[in-house]
Design a protein around this motif. Structure first.
Motif, PDB file in Angstrom:
ATOM      1  N   ARG A 195       0.802  -1.222   0.000  1.00 41.73           N
ATOM      2  CA  ARG A 195       0.000   0.000   0.000  1.00 41.73           C
ATOM      3  C   ARG A 195       0.836   1.273   0.000  1.00 41.73           C
ATOM      4  O   ARG A 195       0.292   2.373  -0.001  1.00 41.73           O
ATOM      5  CB  ARG A 195      -0.965  -0.024   1.199  1.00 41.73           C
ATOM      6  CG  ARG A 195      -2.062  -1.069   1.037  1.00 41.73           C
ATOM      7  CD  ARG A 195      -2.930  -1.211   2.261  1.00 41.73           C
ATOM      8  NE  ARG A 195      -2.181  -1.777   3.369  1.00 41.73           N
ATOM      9  CZ  ARG A 195      -2.737  -2.105   4.534  1.00 41.73           C
ATOM     10  NH1 ARG A 195      -4.030  -1.918   4.726  1.00 41.73           N
ATOM     11  NH2 ARG A 195      -2.004  -2.628   5.498  1.00 41.73           N
ATOM     12  N   GLU A 198       0.159   4.199  -2.638  1.00 40.89           N
ATOM     13  CA  GLU A 198      -0.893   5.225  -2.560  1.00 40.89           C
ATOM     14  C   GLU A 198      -0.290   6.613  -2.811  1.00 40.89           C
ATOM     15  O   GLU A 198       0.728   6.980  -2.234  1.00 40.89           O
ATOM     16  CB  GLU A 198      -1.563   5.193  -1.180  1.00 40.89           C
ATOM     17  CG  GLU A 198      -2.749   6.143  -1.068  1.00 40.89           C
ATOM     18  CD  GLU A 198      -3.512   5.977   0.227  1.00 40.89           C
ATOM     19  OE1 GLU A 198      -4.478   6.720   0.431  1.00 40.89           O
ATOM     20  OE2 GLU A 198      -3.135   5.094   1.043  1.00 40.89           O
ATOM     21  N   ARG A 239     -10.325  -7.677  -3.960  1.00 37.16           N
ATOM     22  CA  ARG A 239     -10.088  -6.480  -3.159  1.00 37.16           C
ATOM     23  C   ARG A 239     -10.262  -6.836  -1.689  1.00 37.16           C
ATOM     24  O   ARG A 239     -11.238  -7.490  -1.310  1.00 37.16           O
ATOM     25  CB  ARG A 239     -11.081  -5.374  -3.538  1.00 37.16           C
ATOM     26  CG  ARG A 239     -10.857  -4.795  -4.926  1.00 37.16           C
ATOM     27  CD  ARG A 239     -11.909  -3.738  -5.243  1.00 37.16           C
ATOM     28  NE  ARG A 239     -11.900  -2.659  -4.257  1.00 37.16           N
ATOM     29  CZ  ARG A 239     -11.061  -1.630  -4.266  1.00 37.16           C
ATOM     30  NH1 ARG A 239     -10.153  -1.543  -5.228  1.00 37.16           N
ATOM     31  NH2 ARG A 239     -11.109  -0.706  -3.344  1.00 37.16           N
ATOM     32  N   ASP A 242     -10.842  -3.675   3.547  1.00 37.33           N
ATOM     33  CA  ASP A 242     -10.556  -2.321   4.020  1.00 37.33           C
ATOM     34  C   ASP A 242      -9.640  -1.522   3.093  1.00 37.33           C
ATOM     35  O   ASP A 242      -9.211  -0.422   3.446  1.00 37.33           O
ATOM     36  CB  ASP A 242      -9.928  -2.381   5.411  1.00 37.33           C
ATOM     37  CG  ASP A 242      -8.623  -3.171   5.431  1.00 37.33           C
ATOM     38  OD1 ASP A 242      -8.347  -3.881   4.438  1.00 37.33           O
ATOM     39  OD2 ASP A 242      -7.895  -3.096   6.443  1.00 37.33           O
ATOM     40  N   GLN A 243      -9.328  -2.044   1.910  1.00 38.51           N
ATOM     41  CA  GLN A 243      -8.384  -1.327   1.061  1.00 38.51           C
ATOM     42  C   GLN A 243      -9.021  -0.092   0.433  1.00 38.51           C
ATOM     43  O   GLN A 243     -10.214  -0.070   0.106  1.00 38.51           O
ATOM     44  CB  GLN A 243      -7.828  -2.246  -0.018  1.00 38.51           C
ATOM     45  CG  GLN A 243      -8.748  -2.556  -1.181  1.00 38.51           C
ATOM     46  CD  GLN A 243      -7.984  -3.217  -2.322  1.00 38.51           C
ATOM     47  OE1 GLN A 243      -7.727  -4.419  -2.274  1.00 38.51           O
ATOM     48  NE2 GLN A 243      -7.609  -2.448  -3.324  1.00 38.51           N
ATOM     49  N   LYS A 244      -8.195   0.935   0.222  1.00 38.61           N
ATOM     50  CA  LYS A 244      -8.637   2.183  -0.392  1.00 38.61           C
ATOM     51  C   LYS A 244      -8.088   2.342  -1.808  1.00 38.61           C
ATOM     52  O   LYS A 244      -8.598   3.139  -2.589  1.00 38.61           O
ATOM     53  CB  LYS A 244      -8.198   3.369   0.476  1.00 38.61           C
ATOM     54  CG  LYS A 244      -8.816   3.370   1.870  1.00 38.61           C
ATOM     55  CD  LYS A 244      -8.309   4.542   2.702  1.00 38.61           C
ATOM     56  CE  LYS A 244      -8.909   4.517   4.103  1.00 38.61           C
ATOM     57  NZ  LYS A 244      -8.392   5.646   4.943  1.00 38.61           N
TER      58      LYS A 244
END
Length: 378
Positions: A195, A198, A239, A242-244
């Motif tokens: 992550r 991002e 997915r 809780d992934q953004k």
């Protein structure tokens, strides 16, 4: 099974130890990057983005002659010049670099969308080429570039640097040396936190894990099983709850070869207990490599003679970049095709394309049937 093995042990003579559990010296295998003696051609680098720090660090350590650096943003080339090769010339026009007769080899590190015309121009200019990975976005275009290299009698190789990560390289050499016999299974699992992308351009890549990241694993399998043709591929992506980020962070792939099963598993949203494991199961031996990440690995080799635990030297970064260029230079000096050639690379790329299409459609895909990656599917 355990009772049967215990009975077999009890029937053996007291002086006959179980060889399968004996600790033995690790076989010495040529897993380290190597260079051709006495051959140090002038090299030009086109594209001076973030990853090129790893390229140039490896090249400096190997004492390569980097004669020119080029980037459309001249300041990027000047930055790399100051950091690594102060005597190198800098350009913002790749055509000026290619016009130099003294430069024999070109390392092209730009994004894949704009790379093919640069590879073509370099080959037309009579240069040997090392292309950044992924090689191309279209298999037909890749084949055309391979044909052009053959026509121009130049070598075209791909910077699949994971091949020279110490644990991958030792595993490959152990198999090629016959220590594992026939491979029955190749199983690789990586659990880490990706992550960090991002806020970077990477988070806009739809299949970030299967395309940009897993290309190293597809290539390792392709190189390991180079004499076999992959038959079918099935892949899924998920997915996390809780992934953004836009791209799915979980993926799995099954690749069927005529006599070998391959499974790849990627969990890219694992903030605790990160782990990277590779297992090669063979008829005469097996090899396991495990550690918290791909740069810190402990290898155990299981053979008919006993168990060995080699103490490997080096690290994927920057050794992998040394290995890729070193293999190209060795091939040039020895008058042979590079093992990381563009032609050899296309099978692994076809498997990657098939996996992405499978994840998109839910279908089993034959590698090679999907010839191109549309922008929307990457």
């Amino acid at each position: 099974m355990a009772e049967q093995k215990q009975q077999q042990r009890s029937n053996s003579t007291p002086t006959e130890p179980d060889r399968s559990e004996r600790t033995i010296a690790a076989p010495e295998l040529p897993y380290r990057p190597s260079d051709p003696p006495g051959y140090r051609p002038k090299i030009g680098l086109i594209g001076c983005g973030g990853i090129t720090g790893q390229h140039l660090d490896a090249y400096r350590n190997a004492k390569y002659d980097i004669a020119a650096l080029c980037d459309v943003v001249l300041a990027n080339a000047e930055k790399r010049q100051a950091e690594y090769f102060p005597k190198a010339d800098v350009y913002d026009d790749y055509r000026k670099l290619l016009a130099r007769d003294d430069i024999e080899v070109v390392d092209i590190t730009t994004h894949p969308d704009v790379r093919p015309p640069l590879i073509e121009a370099a080959l037309e200019a009579g240069k040997h080429v090392l292309s950044q990975k992924p090689f191309v976005l279209d298999l037909d275009e890749g084949e055309r570039l391979v044909e052009l290299a053959t026509k121009k009698q130049r070598l075209l190789a791909v910077n699949q640097n994971a091949r020279w990560a110490p644990h991958f390289s030792y595993a490959r050499e152990a198999y090629q040396a016959g220590l594992l016999g026939q491979l029955h299974g190749v199983h690789m699992a990586k659990r880490w936190d990706h992550r960090w992308v991002e806020g970077t351009p990477f988070e806009k890549i739809k299949h970030l894990i299967l395309y940009d990241f897993a290309i190293h694993w597809f290539d390792f399998v392709n190189y390991l099983l180079d004499k076999e043709k992959p038959l079918r591929v099935f892949a899924t992506t998920t997915r996390t709850r809780d992934q953004k980020l836009m791209p799915a962070l979980s993926a799995s792939v099954t690749i069927l070869y005529p006599h070998t099963q391959v499974t790849l598993s990627f969990d890219a949203a694992t903030p605790f207990g990160e782990q990277d494991e590779t297992y090669l199961a063979g008829s005469q031996g097996s090899l396991r490599s495990t550690g918290p990440d791909e740069r810190n690995q402990a290898v155990t080799l299981f053979t008919t003679e006993g168990i060995a635990q080699p103490k490997l030297e080096g690290c994927w970064f920057p050794d992998g970049f040394h290995g890729s260029m070193g293999e190209l230079l060795s091939a040039i000096a020895e008058g042979r095709e590079a093992t990381n050639s563009g032609a050899q690379n296309l099978t692994g790329l076809a498997t990657c394309f098939a996996a992405i299409h499978s994840a998109e459609t839910g279908e089993v895909v034959v590698p090679g049937d999907v010839r191109s990656l549309r922008k929307s599917s990457r």
